[in-house]
Design a protein around this motif. Sequence first.
Motif, PDB file in Angstrom:
ATOM      1  N   VAL A  57      48.746 -61.902  22.688  1.00 34.87           N
ATOM      2  CA  VAL A  57      47.827 -62.928  23.153  1.00 34.87           C
ATOM      3  C   VAL A  57      47.514 -62.685  24.628  1.00 34.87           C
ATOM      4  O   VAL A  57      48.374 -62.249  25.404  1.00 34.87           O
ATOM      5  CB  VAL A  57      48.434 -64.337  22.937  1.00 34.87           C
ATOM      6  N   LYS A  58      46.265 -62.946  25.004  1.00 36.09           N
ATOM      7  CA  LYS A  58      45.847 -62.796  26.394  1.00 36.09           C
ATOM      8  C   LYS A  58      46.590 -63.820  27.245  1.00 36.09           C
ATOM      9  O   LYS A  58      46.545 -65.020  26.974  1.00 36.09           O
ATOM     10  CB  LYS A  58      44.334 -63.002  26.502  1.00 36.09           C
ATOM     11  N   THR A  59      47.285 -63.358  28.265  1.00 39.32           N
ATOM     12  CA  THR A  59      48.193 -64.193  29.042  1.00 39.32           C
ATOM     13  C   THR A  59      47.866 -64.097  30.526  1.00 39.32           C
ATOM     14  O   THR A  59      47.610 -63.012  31.036  1.00 39.32           O
ATOM     15  CB  THR A  59      49.649 -63.718  28.820  1.00 39.32           C
ATOM     16  N   GLU A  60      47.901 -65.233  31.204  1.00 39.77           N
ATOM     17  CA  GLU A  60      47.655 -65.222  32.650  1.00 39.77           C
ATOM     18  C   GLU A  60      48.948 -64.929  33.394  1.00 39.77           C
ATOM     19  O   GLU A  60      50.024 -65.334  32.986  1.00 39.77           O
ATOM     20  CB  GLU A  60      47.107 -66.572  33.108  1.00 39.77           C
ATOM     21  N   ILE A  61      48.826 -64.173  34.466  1.00 36.27           N
ATOM     22  CA  ILE A  61      49.967 -63.939  35.353  1.00 36.27           C
ATOM     23  C   ILE A  61      49.498 -64.118  36.792  1.00 36.27           C
ATOM     24  O   ILE A  61      48.310 -63.989  37.088  1.00 36.27           O
ATOM     25  CB  ILE A  61      50.595 -62.536  35.152  1.00 36.27           C
ATOM     26  N   PHE A  62      50.432 -64.426  37.664  1.00 39.28           N
ATOM     27  CA  PHE A  62      50.119 -64.674  39.073  1.00 39.28           C
ATOM     28  C   PHE A  62      49.011 -65.713  39.218  1.00 39.28           C
ATOM     29  O   PHE A  62      47.974 -65.468  39.836  1.00 39.28           O
ATOM     30  CB  PHE A  62      49.761 -63.373  39.798  1.00 39.28           C
ATOM     31  N   GLU A  63      49.230 -66.873  38.615  1.00 40.72           N
ATOM     32  CA  GLU A  63      48.340 -68.027  38.767  1.00 40.72           C
ATOM     33  C   GLU A  63      46.890 -67.694  38.442  1.00 40.72           C
ATOM     34  O   GLU A  63      45.979 -67.952  39.210  1.00 40.72           O
ATOM     35  CB  GLU A  63      48.453 -68.581  40.191  1.00 40.72           C
ATOM     36  N   GLN A  64      46.697 -67.102  37.282  1.00 36.84           N
ATOM     37  CA  GLN A  64      45.372 -66.759  36.739  1.00 36.84           C
ATOM     38  C   GLN A  64      44.655 -65.678  37.543  1.00 36.84           C
ATOM     39  O   GLN A  64      43.467 -65.459  37.341  1.00 36.84           O
ATOM     40  CB  GLN A  64      44.484 -67.997  36.632  1.00 36.84           C
ATOM     41  N   ARG A  65      45.371 -64.990  38.411  1.00 42.15           N
ATOM     42  CA  ARG A  65      44.715 -63.912  39.157  1.00 42.15           C
ATOM     43  C   ARG A  65      44.590 -62.643  38.325  1.00 42.15           C
ATOM     44  O   ARG A  65      43.778 -61.779  38.627  1.00 42.15           O
ATOM     45  CB  ARG A  65      45.480 -63.649  40.456  1.00 42.15           C
ATOM     46  N   PHE A  66      45.426 -62.543  37.296  1.00 40.32           N
ATOM     47  CA  PHE A  66      45.367 -61.408  36.378  1.00 40.32           C
ATOM     48  C   PHE A  66      45.579 -61.921  34.958  1.00 40.32           C
ATOM     49  O   PHE A  66      46.212 -62.948  34.734  1.00 40.32           O
ATOM     50  CB  PHE A  66      46.456 -60.372  36.714  1.00 40.32           C
ATOM     51  N   TRP A  67      45.031 -61.154  34.019  1.00 41.73           N
ATOM     52  CA  TRP A  67      45.213 -61.454  32.600  1.00 41.73           C
ATOM     53  C   TRP A  67      45.644 -60.175  31.903  1.00 41.73           C
ATOM     54  O   TRP A  67      45.179 -59.079  32.238  1.00 41.73           O
ATOM     55  CB  TRP A  67      43.907 -61.961  31.983  1.00 41.73           C
ATOM     56  N   ILE A  68      46.541 -60.317  30.931  1.00 46.25           N
ATOM     57  CA  ILE A  68      47.034 -59.148  30.194  1.00 46.25           C
ATOM     58  C   ILE A  68      47.476 -59.604  28.809  1.00 46.25           C
ATOM     59  O   ILE A  68      47.919 -60.750  28.637  1.00 46.25           O
ATOM     60  CB  ILE A  68      48.192 -58.472  30.970  1.00 46.25           C
ATOM     61  N   CYS A  69      47.358 -58.757  27.807  1.00 46.42           N
ATOM     62  CA  CYS A  69      47.812 -59.087  26.450  1.00 46.42           C
ATOM     63  C   CYS A  69      49.311 -58.825  26.344  1.00 46.42           C
ATOM     64  O   CYS A  69      49.753 -57.692  26.517  1.00 46.42           O
ATOM     65  CB  CYS A  69      47.070 -58.243  25.419  1.00 46.42           C
ATOM     66  N   LEU A  70      50.071 -59.876  26.066  1.00 43.13           N
ATOM     67  CA  LEU A  70      51.522 -59.758  25.916  1.00 43.13           C
ATOM     68  C   LEU A  70      51.946 -60.271  24.544  1.00 43.13           C
ATOM     69  O   LEU A  70      51.207 -61.045  23.919  1.00 43.13           O
ATOM     70  CB  LEU A  70      52.225 -60.571  27.011  1.00 43.13           C
ATOM     71  N   PRO A  71      53.127 -59.873  24.072  1.00 35.27           N
ATOM     72  CA  PRO A  71      53.588 -60.376  22.775  1.00 35.27           C
ATOM     73  C   PRO A  71      53.667 -61.898  22.776  1.00 35.27           C
ATOM     74  O   PRO A  71      54.220 -62.504  23.705  1.00 35.27           O
ATOM     75  CB  PRO A  71      54.986 -59.750  22.637  1.00 35.27           C
ATOM     76  N   GLU A  72      53.129 -62.502  21.743  1.00 39.25           N
ATOM     77  CA  GLU A  72      53.066 -63.959  21.643  1.00 39.25           C
ATOM     78  C   GLU A  72      54.463 -64.590  21.602  1.00 39.25           C
ATOM     79  O   GLU A  72      54.675 -65.701  22.082  1.00 39.25           O
ATOM     80  CB  GLU A  72      52.287 -64.334  20.377  1.00 39.25           C
ATOM     81  N   SER A  73      55.432 -63.866  21.048  1.00 42.15           N
ATOM     82  CA  SER A  73      56.782 -64.418  20.895  1.00 42.15           C
ATOM     83  C   SER A  73      57.611 -64.306  22.176  1.00 42.15           C
ATOM     84  O   SER A  73      58.692 -64.883  22.267  1.00 42.15           O
ATOM     85  CB  SER A  73      57.519 -63.684  19.763  1.00 42.15           C
ATOM     86  N   PHE A  74      57.113 -63.560  23.181  1.00 40.50           N
ATOM     87  CA  PHE A  74      57.897 -63.356  24.395  1.00 40.50           C
ATOM     88  C   PHE A  74      57.851 -64.605  25.273  1.00 40.50           C
ATOM     89  O   PHE A  74      56.864 -65.326  25.304  1.00 40.50           O
ATOM     90  CB  PHE A  74      57.385 -62.153  25.172  1.00 40.50           C
ATOM     91  N   VAL A  75      58.945 -64.824  25.999  1.00 44.42           N
ATOM     92  CA  VAL A  75      59.069 -65.999  26.856  1.00 44.42           C
ATOM     93  C   VAL A  75      59.429 -65.551  28.272  1.00 44.42           C
ATOM     94  O   VAL A  75      59.787 -64.400  28.499  1.00 44.42           O
ATOM     95  CB  VAL A  75      60.165 -66.961  26.326  1.00 44.42           C
ATOM     96  N   GLU A  76      59.339 -66.485  29.209  1.00 41.94           N
ATOM     97  CA  GLU A  76      59.780 -66.193  30.560  1.00 41.94           C
ATOM     98  C   GLU A  76      61.304 -66.083  30.548  1.00 41.94           C
ATOM     99  O   GLU A  76      61.990 -66.942  30.006  1.00 41.94           O
ATOM    100  CB  GLU A  76      59.335 -67.308  31.502  1.00 41.94           C
ATOM    101  N   MET A  77      61.813 -65.018  31.134  1.00 42.20           N
ATOM    102  CA  MET A  77      63.258 -64.825  31.132  1.00 42.20           C
ATOM    103  C   MET A  77      63.933 -65.910  31.968  1.00 42.20           C
ATOM    104  O   MET A  77      63.543 -66.141  33.116  1.00 42.20           O
ATOM    105  CB  MET A  77      63.630 -63.439  31.686  1.00 42.20           C
ATOM    106  N   PRO A  78      64.945 -66.578  31.414  1.00 44.95           N
ATOM    107  CA  PRO A  78      65.656 -67.606  32.186  1.00 44.95           C
ATOM    108  C   PRO A  78      66.254 -67.019  33.462  1.00 44.95           C
ATOM    109  O   PRO A  78      66.720 -65.871  33.461  1.00 44.95           O
ATOM    110  CB  PRO A  78      66.749 -68.068  31.220  1.00 44.95           C
ATOM    111  N   GLU A  79      66.246 -67.798  34.530  1.00 44.98           N
ATOM    112  CA  GLU A  79      66.692 -67.301  35.828  1.00 44.98           C
ATOM    113  C   GLU A  79      68.137 -66.810  35.795  1.00 44.98           C
ATOM    114  O   GLU A  79      68.459 -65.787  36.401  1.00 44.98           O
ATOM    115  CB  GLU A  79      66.532 -68.390  36.886  1.00 44.98           C
ATOM    116  N   GLU A  80      69.004 -67.530  35.067  1.00 39.12           N
ATOM    117  CA  GLU A  80      70.408 -67.112  35.040  1.00 39.12           C
ATOM    118  C   GLU A  80      70.579 -65.747  34.371  1.00 39.12           C
ATOM    119  O   GLU A  80      71.467 -64.971  34.726  1.00 39.12           O
ATOM    120  CB  GLU A  80      71.290 -68.160  34.346  1.00 39.12           C
ATOM    121  N   VAL A  81      69.681 -65.428  33.409  1.00 39.32           N
ATOM    122  CA  VAL A  81      69.730 -64.121  32.750  1.00 39.32           C
ATOM    123  C   VAL A  81      69.129 -63.052  33.661  1.00 39.32           C
ATOM    124  O   VAL A  81      69.693 -61.962  33.801  1.00 39.32           O
ATOM    125  CB  VAL A  81      68.986 -64.159  31.398  1.00 39.32           C
ATOM    126  N   SER A  82      68.001 -63.364  34.300  1.00 36.79           N
ATOM    127  CA  SER A  82      67.363 -62.371  35.174  1.00 36.79           C
ATOM    128  C   SER A  82      68.266 -62.000  36.346  1.00 36.79           C
ATOM    129  O   SER A  82      68.279 -60.862  36.800  1.00 36.79           O
ATOM    130  CB  SER A  82      66.003 -62.874  35.671  1.00 36.79           C
TER     131      SER A  82
END
Length: 198
Positions: free
Chosen positions: A43-68
């Motif tokens: 799915v087309k996904t915004e990154i950096f506050e809509q400054r860029f768009w890229i197709c990423l896997p729909e099932s992917f999520v933001e990595m939790p901070e404690e894991v990152s």
Amino acid sequence: RVIYIKHAEKEKIISLKMEQLEQQAPRSLEHGYYINGVLEKFVKTEIFEQRFWICLPESFVEMPEEVSCLKYPSSARPQIIRTNLECTVNFLFNRLDNPDGLTGKEAAESFGSILSRTNPAIRIRESGEETGDSGIELYSFDFTSFGMDDQIYHVMDFFVTGGCLIQMGFNCPLRLQGEWKPVAKEVFRTIEVGKTTL
């Protein structure tokens, strides 16, 4: 007449049927890819506050901070990390200042050189350049490294826009490289700059 099929034979039949279905399935970001037995849709996904768009896997999520913090202990960890639910396959993004006016190619070569110097076990395997779908010039290289309990495959892509250097990364277990490598490269080609001024 009743025909009995051994458990091992059943598993083999199911495996063959799954393989046949995967081979017949469409393979594109638009229709999805079967990867490791799972249909990944994009799915087309915004990154950096809509400054860029890229197709990423729909099932992917933001990595939790404690894991990152555990996976990327450096304070210079990626600004955006999109991951699968097991946190084993990751897309990474950094937007960096570019005071020296580096080109994407210079940034890729410099970063690859730094990686090789700081960790002699890392070998840059492939490097190259291509034009993304929206006309952005991308410069990339890939390499493998050792994780805590597995070898990891990495792809890095760089480009420059609006005075900023954009670094895109991907990593997955080395055993999944064959399935994920072409998909990751196709994902990076979909990057486009939004209308917001940088």
